[in-house]
Motif scaffolding. Structure first.
Motif, PDB file in Angstrom:
ATOM      1  N   UNK A 262       1.395  -0.655   0.397  1.00  0.00           N
ATOM      2  CA  UNK A 262      -0.203  -0.349  -0.217  1.00  0.00           C
ATOM      3  C   UNK A 262       0.830   1.791   0.266  1.00  0.00           C
ATOM      4  N   UNK A 263       2.016   1.329   0.835  1.00  0.00           N
ATOM      5  CA  UNK A 263       2.796   2.600   0.666  1.00  0.00           C
ATOM      6  C   UNK A 263       3.305   2.725  -0.818  1.00  0.00           C
ATOM      7  N   UNK A 264       3.412   2.484  -1.568  1.00  0.00           N
ATOM      8  CA  UNK A 264       4.146   2.602  -2.681  1.00  0.00           C
ATOM      9  C   UNK A 264       3.164   2.889  -3.603  1.00  0.00           C
ATOM     10  N   UNK A 265       1.963   2.280  -3.614  1.00  0.00           N
ATOM     11  CA  UNK A 265       0.516   2.452  -4.135  1.00  0.00           C
ATOM     12  C   UNK A 265       0.372   3.527  -3.800  1.00  0.00           C
ATOM     13  N   UNK A 266       0.335   4.066  -2.978  1.00  0.00           N
ATOM     14  CA  UNK A 266      -0.285   5.388  -2.517  1.00  0.00           C
ATOM     15  C   UNK A 266       1.027   6.347  -2.799  1.00  0.00           C
ATOM     16  N   UNK A 267       2.601   6.252  -2.191  1.00  0.00           N
ATOM     17  CA  UNK A 267       3.467   6.722  -3.879  1.00  0.00           C
ATOM     18  C   UNK A 267       3.184   7.564  -4.804  1.00  0.00           C
ATOM     19  N   UNK A 268       2.451   6.257  -5.542  1.00  0.00           N
ATOM     20  CA  UNK A 268       2.340   6.490  -6.777  1.00  0.00           C
ATOM     21  C   UNK A 268       1.576   7.008  -7.425  1.00  0.00           C
ATOM     22  N   UNK A 269       0.211   6.978  -6.562  1.00  0.00           N
ATOM     23  CA  UNK A 269      -1.500   7.678  -6.888  1.00  0.00           C
ATOM     24  C   UNK A 269      -0.668   9.558  -6.389  1.00  0.00           C
ATOM     25  N   UNK A 270       0.049   9.568  -5.468  1.00  0.00           N
ATOM     26  CA  UNK A 270       0.280  10.723  -5.557  1.00  0.00           C
ATOM     27  C   UNK A 270       0.906  12.102  -6.510  1.00  0.00           C
ATOM     28  N   UNK A 271       2.274  11.223  -6.787  1.00  0.00           N
ATOM     29  CA  UNK A 271       3.385  11.667  -7.676  1.00  0.00           C
ATOM     30  C   UNK A 271       2.357  11.741  -8.628  1.00  0.00           C
ATOM     31  N   UNK A 272       1.510  10.722  -8.900  1.00  0.00           N
ATOM     32  CA  UNK A 272       0.726  10.956 -10.639  1.00  0.00           C
ATOM     33  C   UNK A 272      -0.342  12.797  -9.958  1.00  0.00           C
ATOM     34  N   UNK A 273      -0.535  12.435  -9.383  1.00  0.00           N
ATOM     35  CA  UNK A 273      -2.169  13.394  -9.095  1.00  0.00           C
ATOM     36  C   UNK A 273      -1.411  14.857  -9.506  1.00  0.00           C
ATOM     37  N   UNK A 274       0.175  14.831  -8.587  1.00  0.00           N
ATOM     38  CA  UNK A 274       0.864  16.348  -8.795  1.00  0.00           C
ATOM     39  C   UNK A 274       1.233  16.537 -10.540  1.00  0.00           C
ATOM     40  N   UNK A 275       1.832  15.741 -10.916  1.00  0.00           N
ATOM     41  CA  UNK A 275       2.208  16.101 -12.245  1.00  0.00           C
ATOM     42  C   UNK A 275       1.133  16.161 -13.414  1.00  0.00           C
ATOM     43  N   UNK A 276      -0.057  16.185 -12.914  1.00  0.00           N
ATOM     44  CA  UNK A 276      -1.414  15.342 -13.602  1.00  0.00           C
ATOM     45  C   UNK A 276      -2.032  17.629 -13.935  1.00  0.00           C
ATOM     46  N   UNK A 277      -1.702  17.382 -12.672  1.00  0.00           N
ATOM     47  CA  UNK A 277      -2.892  19.030 -12.187  1.00  0.00           C
ATOM     48  C   UNK A 277      -2.377  19.802 -12.389  1.00  0.00           C
ATOM     49  N   UNK A 278      -0.339  19.364 -13.062  1.00  0.00           N
ATOM     50  CA  UNK A 278       0.618  20.334 -12.638  1.00  0.00           C
ATOM     51  C   UNK A 278       0.559  20.958 -14.442  1.00  0.00           C
ATOM     52  N   UNK A 279       0.265  19.183 -14.753  1.00  0.00           N
ATOM     53  CA  UNK A 279       0.165  19.708 -17.050  1.00  0.00           C
ATOM     54  C   UNK A 279      -0.919  20.423 -17.240  1.00  0.00           C
ATOM     55  N   UNK A 280      -2.566  19.978 -16.500  1.00  0.00           N
ATOM     56  CA  UNK A 280      -3.914  20.501 -17.222  1.00  0.00           C
ATOM     57  C   UNK A 280      -3.452  21.959 -16.583  1.00  0.00           C
ATOM     58  N   UNK A 281      -3.248  22.019 -15.394  1.00  0.00           N
ATOM     59  CA  UNK A 281      -2.739  23.406 -14.565  1.00  0.00           C
ATOM     60  C   UNK A 281      -2.171  24.862 -15.557  1.00  0.00           C
ATOM     61  N   UNK A 282      -1.189  24.810 -16.043  1.00  0.00           N
ATOM     62  CA  UNK A 282       0.075  25.395 -17.172  1.00  0.00           C
ATOM     63  C   UNK A 282      -0.853  25.699 -17.682  1.00  0.00           C
ATOM     64  N   UNK A 283      -1.782  25.001 -18.225  1.00  0.00           N
ATOM     65  CA  UNK A 283      -3.002  25.500 -19.946  1.00  0.00           C
ATOM     66  C   UNK A 283      -3.202  26.428 -19.134  1.00  0.00           C
ATOM     67  N   UNK A 284      -3.305  26.911 -18.362  1.00  0.00           N
ATOM     68  CA  UNK A 284      -4.583  28.049 -17.973  1.00  0.00           C
ATOM     69  C   UNK A 284      -3.401  29.654 -18.360  1.00  0.00           C
ATOM     70  N   UNK A 285      -4.562  29.775 -18.860  1.00  0.00           N
ATOM     71  CA  UNK A 285      -4.011  31.851 -18.494  1.00  0.00           C
ATOM     72  C   UNK A 285      -3.152  32.354 -17.990  1.00  0.00           C
ATOM     73  N   UNK A 286      -1.862  33.337 -16.797  1.00  0.00           N
ATOM     74  CA  UNK A 286      -1.748  33.178 -16.227  1.00  0.00           C
ATOM     75  C   UNK A 286      -1.460  32.597 -14.961  1.00  0.00           C
ATOM     76  N   UNK A 287      -1.276  30.684 -15.464  1.00  0.00           N
ATOM     77  CA  UNK A 287      -1.491  30.180 -14.444  1.00  0.00           C
ATOM     78  C   UNK A 287       0.131  30.125 -13.134  1.00  0.00           C
ATOM     79  N   UNK A 288       0.337  29.776 -11.984  1.00  0.00           N
ATOM     80  CA  UNK A 288       1.575  29.817 -10.997  1.00  0.00           C
ATOM     81  C   UNK A 288       1.774  28.156 -11.101  1.00  0.00           C
ATOM     82  N   UNK A 289       2.966  27.357 -11.940  1.00  0.00           N
ATOM     83  CA  UNK A 289       3.154  26.352 -11.085  1.00  0.00           C
ATOM     84  C   UNK A 289       4.349  25.941 -10.167  1.00  0.00           C
ATOM     85  N   UNK A 290       4.552  25.522  -9.492  1.00  0.00           N
ATOM     86  CA  UNK A 290       5.881  25.818  -8.456  1.00  0.00           C
ATOM     87  C   UNK A 290       5.841  24.800  -7.788  1.00  0.00           C
ATOM     88  N   UNK A 291       6.939  23.913  -8.444  1.00  0.00           N
ATOM     89  CA  UNK A 291       7.263  22.804  -7.663  1.00  0.00           C
ATOM     90  C   UNK A 291       8.893  22.789  -6.851  1.00  0.00           C
TER      91      UNK A 291
END
Length: 276
Positions: free
Chosen positions: A3-32
């Motif tokens: 479960x710990x590995x699955x939780x890590x993979x879920x979290x990594x993917x979620x951040x990557x996905x939201x950063x990707x689509x979020x970057x398309x918005x005009x005036x977006x700020x993506x900082x990692x």
């Protein structure tokens, strides 16, 4: 897989996905940086304005700085902490004058391993779709327009909100697949797959109200996972809404992490969309 590995993979993917689509918005700020992910699109939807703990090096100062930035922008935001894993920052939420989100305090992060090999064809199977329904991967502007209009109707939110984070450029991105499901030629459901390493993330699954309870959402979820498997993934992840949770459980997804959302009390006016 533990479960710990699955939780890590879920979290990594979620951040990557939201950063990707979020970057398309005009005036977006993506900082990692400094172990903290800030995804701020400016849309009036907390889902698209998030602060998340990304790494072990995250500090209270780094989270406070991210919150200050999104407050300066005037974003309607949420700090999503993983229950248990990010416990060391719970006291900080009170210091930052943030409160648990009363609308949706806990969001399950779910995972599926191993992946299904195919989308069932029989309507007797719970994952199957119905005759006359076809899921297509988007390849052109017409498909993106169908996705935008259908997702907006399915999520019951303004079209311009979806259009801000869904564009034709996504179709050409490596590891990204955009989908529309059609019944008798009419678009009724949507989906988005985002791959990170061995993980396929399932996003944007929405069905227009008139076409719900016919298995289309389950079929879309399974199609994204199957395509991810064909591309080399062996884990599928998603974040479940209240409406979709039981469906994902039937498909074999299990909760591997829960997110507690903390919000600014001044933003607690009625919202026009789920998860806002």
């Amino acid at each position: 897989m533990d479960p710990a590995t699955l939780a890590r993979l879920e979290h990594e993917n979620m951040i990557a996905a939201f950063a990707l689509v979020g970057s398309l918005a005009e005036g977006a700020l993506i900082r990692r940086a400094d172990g903290v992910a800030l995804i701020a699109t400016g849309l009036p939807l907390r889902l698209f304005n998030q602060v998340l703990v990304e790494g072990d090096e995250a500090t209270p100062a780094a989270i406070a700085a991210a919150v200050a930035l999104t407050r300066e922008r005037g974003d309607r935001f949420v700090v999503n902490l993983r229950v248990g894993m990010d416990h060391r920052f719970v006291a900080l939420m009170q210091e930052l004058r943030l409160v648990p989100d009363p609308e949706e305090p806990l969001t399950p992060g779910m995972a599926l391993h191993p992946l299904p090999a195919h989308v069932p064809a029989s309507t007797e199977e719970p994952r199957a779709t119905r005759p006359g329904h076809e899921i297509r991967q988007v390849t052109d502007r017409a498909g993106i327009e169908d996705h935008i209009r259908t997702a907006a109707a399915g999520f019951e939110m303004p079209e311009e909100w979806v259009r801000a984070v869904m564009g034709l450029t996504l179709v050409a991105r490596p590891g990204v697949a955009v989908y529309v499901g059609y019944t008798d030629g009419q678009p009724v459901t949507t989906g988005l797959g985002v791959r990170t390493g061995r993980t396929i993330g399932v996003y944007n699954v929405a069905t227009v109200p008139a076409a719900r309870k016919r298995g289309h959402g389950a079929a879309m979820t399974t199609r994204i996972a199957v395509d991810g498997g064909a591309a080399g993934c062996d884990v599928a992840v998603l974040q479940a809404s209240v409406m979709g949770y039981a469906i994902y459980e039937r498909l074999g997804y299990v909760t591997v992490v829960e997110y507690m959302g903390y919000v600014d009390p001044s933003s607690l006016e009625p919202s026009r969309s789920p998860g806002a």
